[in-house]
Design a protein around this motif. Sequence first.
Motif, short mmCIF file in Angstrom:
data_model
loop_
_atom_site.label_atom_id
_atom_site.label_comp_id
_atom_site.label_asym_id
_atom_site.label_seq_id
_atom_site.Cartn_x
_atom_site.Cartn_y
_atom_site.Cartn_z
N GLN A 13 19.21 33.88 13.46
CA GLN A 13 19.22 35.32 12.20
C GLN A 13 20.81 35.17 12.13
N LYS A 17 23.16 33.47 8.12
CA LYS A 17 23.46 34.53 7.82
C LYS A 17 24.79 33.60 8.19
N HIS A 21 27.06 32.33 4.32
CA HIS A 21 28.67 32.64 3.58
C HIS A 21 28.78 31.83 3.28
#
Length: 142
Positions: A13, A17, A21
């Motif tokens: 996870q 992320k 980004h």
Amino acid sequence: MMQYIGDGEVKDQEGMKAFLHWIYDTYKQHPDLGMHVVIRKEDNAKIGHSGLVPQRMDHTEEIELGYWIDQRYWKNGYATEAAATLVNVAFQQLHVDKLMALVQPGNAGSISVATKAGMEFEKEIQLDVKKVLVYSMSKRLR
């Protein structure tokens, strides 16, 4: 497919992320660059991603041609078509002088795509935790 991307591991996870980004930051910092979804024309299936992304190598910012296609769609020419389009965008619209692709050893499909796009093997480098092959081409050699 993941075996040839980054460290070859599926992201957790937090890794996912961070990757998102990075993609969003690329769009903000370089509006003409970034990875984009590859959509198959006949049925609008999302089959992968391709794009031009900034890559720091040898203390110089380069432009990398990146692509990954879902394994179910390999060997249909989709990555080759995307790469050819992106080569033209890089040289004709963005006026890039040099374009490169980072390919992991053993990834015969990506080596084929890079060479069909007009790139030649330049060198092998250590990038993060893996060795990668650098394929490149310059505008003046086209």
